[in-house]
Design a protein around this motif. Structure first.
Motif, short mmCIF file in Angstrom:
data_model
loop_
_atom_site.label_atom_id
_atom_site.label_comp_id
_atom_site.label_asym_id
_atom_site.label_seq_id
_atom_site.Cartn_x
_atom_site.Cartn_y
_atom_site.Cartn_z
N HIS A 108 4.51 1.68 -1.38
CA HIS A 108 3.12 1.73 -0.93
C HIS A 108 3.04 1.54 0.58
O HIS A 108 2.33 2.27 1.28
CB HIS A 108 2.29 0.66 -1.66
CG HIS A 108 0.86 0.63 -1.24
ND1 HIS A 108 -0.02 1.64 -1.56
CD2 HIS A 108 0.17 -0.27 -0.51
CE1 HIS A 108 -1.21 1.35 -1.04
NE2 HIS A 108 -1.12 0.20 -0.40
N ARG A 156 4.21 4.69 2.31
CA ARG A 156 3.18 5.73 2.23
C ARG A 156 2.08 5.47 3.25
O ARG A 156 1.63 6.37 3.96
CB ARG A 156 2.59 5.82 0.82
CG ARG A 156 1.58 6.96 0.66
CD ARG A 156 0.93 6.95 -0.72
NE ARG A 156 0.13 5.77 -0.94
CZ ARG A 156 -1.11 5.59 -0.46
NH1 ARG A 156 -1.67 6.50 0.31
NH2 ARG A 156 -1.78 4.48 -0.72
N HIS A 196 3.31 6.21 6.69
CA HIS A 196 3.34 7.66 6.88
C HIS A 196 1.94 8.17 7.22
O HIS A 196 1.78 8.98 8.14
CB HIS A 196 3.88 8.36 5.63
CG HIS A 196 3.87 9.84 5.76
ND1 HIS A 196 2.93 10.63 5.13
CD2 HIS A 196 4.65 10.68 6.46
CE1 HIS A 196 3.14 11.89 5.43
NE2 HIS A 196 4.18 11.95 6.23
#
Length: 159
Positions: A17, A20, A23
């Protein structure tokens, strides 16, 4: 081993998580810094690799930037439509398409560099110099050691 009670799992403590989210943040910063050029991180990666390796074929480009062949084809199509990249038939294998930046593509790549560097600086800004080195070392380790688990392993990630 009994799985934990779902109500005790904190998503914010899960590495996947957090990666992500980082990112998302990274892409947002990159797009902000290169807004005037309208270049995505993946387009920049393709420009940089082709700029560094003129004549690279599309399949090798895909492996170099860790994308599947069809996605890479779309990226090349968009860069070609902008007049920044061109495909040429390989003299050794008429089925292979070699890639090269046009003069406009070389200028676009040069224009991207200051914004790309600002984006990298902003991403790492919360970290001290020592933490930046540690973070990049550990991040590289995770990418390298998990490369083969990717749906599109990077040729560079295996090194």
């Amino acid at each position: 081993m009994t799985p934990p009670d779902p109500s005790t799992v904190n998503i914010d403590l899960q590495p996947g998580h957090a990666i992500r989210r980082l990112h998302q943040i990274s892409v947002g910063i990159f797009l902000q810094e290169l807004a005037d050029l309208g270049v995505t991180p993946v387009q920049y990666a393709a420009l940089q690799v082709v700029g560094n390796r003129p004549g690279i074929d599309q399949r090798t480009l895909a492996r170099s930037i860790a994308l599947d062949a069809s996605t890479t084809g779309g990226v090349v199509d968009r860069l070609e439509a902008r007049g920044w990249m061109e495909r040429r038939t390989s003299p050794e294998d008429r089925r292979a398409r070699q890639l090269a930046l046009t003069s406009e593509g070389q200028q676009a790549l040069a224009d991207c560099i200051p914004g790309m560097l600002r984006a990298q600086e902003l991403i790492l800004a919360p970290l001290s110099e020592r933490q930046r080195g540690d973070f990049m070392r550990l991040l590289s380790l995770l990418v390298r050691e998990n490369n083969e688990l990717s749906r599109a392993p990077s040729e560079a990630g295996a090194q």
